[in-house]
Design a protein around this motif. Sequence first.
Motif, PDB file in Angstrom:
ATOM      1  N   ARG A  14       0.811  -1.227   0.000  1.00  0.00           N
ATOM      2  CA  ARG A  14       0.000   0.000   0.000  1.00  0.00           C
ATOM      3  C   ARG A  14       0.840   1.270   0.000  1.00  0.00           C
ATOM      4  O   ARG A  14       0.464   2.276  -0.574  1.00  0.00           O
TER       5      ARG A  14
ATOM      6  N   HIS B  18       4.045  10.764  -3.438  1.00  0.00           N
ATOM      7  CA  HIS B  18       3.833   9.626  -4.339  1.00  0.00           C
ATOM      8  C   HIS B  18       3.914   8.300  -3.600  1.00  0.00           C
ATOM      9  O   HIS B  18       3.220   7.340  -3.955  1.00  0.00           O
TER      10      HIS B  18
ATOM     11  N   ARG C 147       0.534   5.881   1.197  1.00  0.00           N
ATOM     12  CA  ARG C 147      -0.660   5.119   0.822  1.00  0.00           C
ATOM     13  C   ARG C 147      -1.839   6.055   0.638  1.00  0.00           C
ATOM     14  O   ARG C 147      -1.868   7.169   1.180  1.00  0.00           O
ATOM     15  N   LYS C 148      -2.837   5.581  -0.102  1.00  0.00           N
ATOM     16  CA  LYS C 148      -4.062   6.376  -0.258  1.00  0.00           C
ATOM     17  C   LYS C 148      -4.692   6.616   1.119  1.00  0.00           C
ATOM     18  O   LYS C 148      -4.745   5.705   1.955  1.00  0.00           O
ATOM     19  N   GLY C 149      -5.114   7.826   1.353  1.00  0.00           N
ATOM     20  CA  GLY C 149      -5.721   8.164   2.635  1.00  0.00           C
ATOM     21  C   GLY C 149      -4.729   8.375   3.757  1.00  0.00           C
ATOM     22  O   GLY C 149      -5.126   8.574   4.903  1.00  0.00           O
TER      23      GLY C 149
ATOM     24  N   ALA D 142      -1.924  14.466  -7.015  1.00  0.00           N
ATOM     25  CA  ALA D 142      -1.783  13.230  -6.241  1.00  0.00           C
ATOM     26  C   ALA D 142      -2.361  13.399  -4.842  1.00  0.00           C
ATOM     27  O   ALA D 142      -2.990  12.482  -4.306  1.00  0.00           O
TER      28      ALA D 142
ATOM     29  N   HIS E 204      -6.292  13.202  -5.467  1.00  0.00           N
ATOM     30  CA  HIS E 204      -6.828  11.919  -5.932  1.00  0.00           C
ATOM     31  C   HIS E 204      -6.543  10.780  -4.956  1.00  0.00           C
ATOM     32  O   HIS E 204      -7.293   9.801  -4.923  1.00  0.00           O
ATOM     33  N   LYS E 205      -5.460  10.872  -4.173  1.00  0.00           N
ATOM     34  CA  LYS E 205      -5.167   9.823  -3.187  1.00  0.00           C
ATOM     35  C   LYS E 205      -5.808  10.115  -1.827  1.00  0.00           C
ATOM     36  O   LYS E 205      -5.689   9.313  -0.900  1.00  0.00           O
ATOM     37  N   GLY E 206      -6.447  11.241  -1.710  1.00  0.00           N
ATOM     38  CA  GLY E 206      -7.105  11.561  -0.448  1.00  0.00           C
ATOM     39  C   GLY E 206      -6.130  11.754   0.700  1.00  0.00           C
ATOM     40  O   GLY E 206      -6.417  11.366   1.840  1.00  0.00           O
ATOM     41  N   LEU E 207      -4.987  12.362   0.412  1.00  0.00           N
ATOM     42  CA  LEU E 207      -3.961  12.527   1.440  1.00  0.00           C
ATOM     43  C   LEU E 207      -4.292  13.691   2.370  1.00  0.00           C
ATOM     44  O   LEU E 207      -4.935  14.670   1.967  1.00  0.00           O
TER      45      LEU E 207
END
Length: 390
Positions: A253, A296, A299-301, A321, A324-327
Amino acid sequence: MRALCWEGVDRLAVRQVPDPELRNAHDMIVRVRRSATCGADLPLLAGRVPGLAAGDVLGHEFLGEVAEIGPAVRRHRVGDRVVVCAAVACGNCWYCRQGLYSCCDNGATTGTVTEAAWGQPTGGCYGHPRRTGGFAGSHAEYVRVPYADVGAFAVPDPVSDDRAVFASDAAPAGWMGAELGAVRPGDVVAVWGAGAVGQLTAQAATALGADRVIVIDRYPERLRMAERHAGAETLHYEHTDVPAELRERSGGRGPDVCVEAVGVADGGGRPVSLADRFTGRGGPAEDPLAVREAVHACRKGGTVFVSGTFTGFVDAFPLGAVMHKGLTLRSARQHGQRWIPMLLDRMARDELRTEHLATHRFDLDQGPTGYALFRDRADGCVRSVFTPHG
């Protein structure tokens, strides 16, 4: 008194400067026993921070003895051994009451400059230019400490000077990266940078329950130090595909929390005007290589925390990024007043050891040599520590 002064780009000299004086009832004067270099000093040394003038005294991480107090100081007495938070804050404004000390409305003497640069005034810091901070630095025999009851803390007897000096800046900065990065038990945490702040971020992440902590750097001696003293796994980024290896070590992940603790944003260019520095016109952008990689790799979130010393604008930041990855993206200068008492207690219980970070020690007169070693990462230097009184 003697002080280590900036003389020009990559030029330092020890000069005689006026002794500091009490200017406010809440001030005190501290006789410096230890003063450490920090990565945040290097953009100053390189002349990449607007407003620095020849003769300005550098340094913000320090410990000493109380030499003189103003009539309104209540928590300290002459002769007390104290560590002083690098961030200057009043302790009474709305931000200080929320624990956001480095965002203090009253901590900088020249708030209009920082307000123009960043939209709002921020707290002060020792050893920064008069136009953007206003407090003389700690690489000196004596330092004026404003808001003394807020920014200075008594050092427990069992804690040595070489350990306690890092409670001024590096240790709270490291703790902040882990706490505001929201490290939770079982997390995989990646830390870019194996300097003092990176190593202490790794220690803090472990203390907060992280399952794996992975430190990334290119200096083998620093990576060995992170393994030995922080119990971290390590990656040499010149020999490893870092994002791929981080995915491998985190179940495919990516790390839950990524902390950028490189410390020096590489502008790579000449000094530019204050206006250009903060608007992006006419000068080089700061280059956030480690931040980009952290975004990059995360992990997502997950959460990315930025500890580096960025002063202006940044190009090619992967905002797409982030979205879209919900960081969650967080950053701050350290709010040391919030954590220093706890860190000193941990030091007294031998749960937090920092003295190994002082790899090189010098008399103040050898300050230029100490900075050259620190700047060049030469001879395994992690931090140079100066003792103004021998």
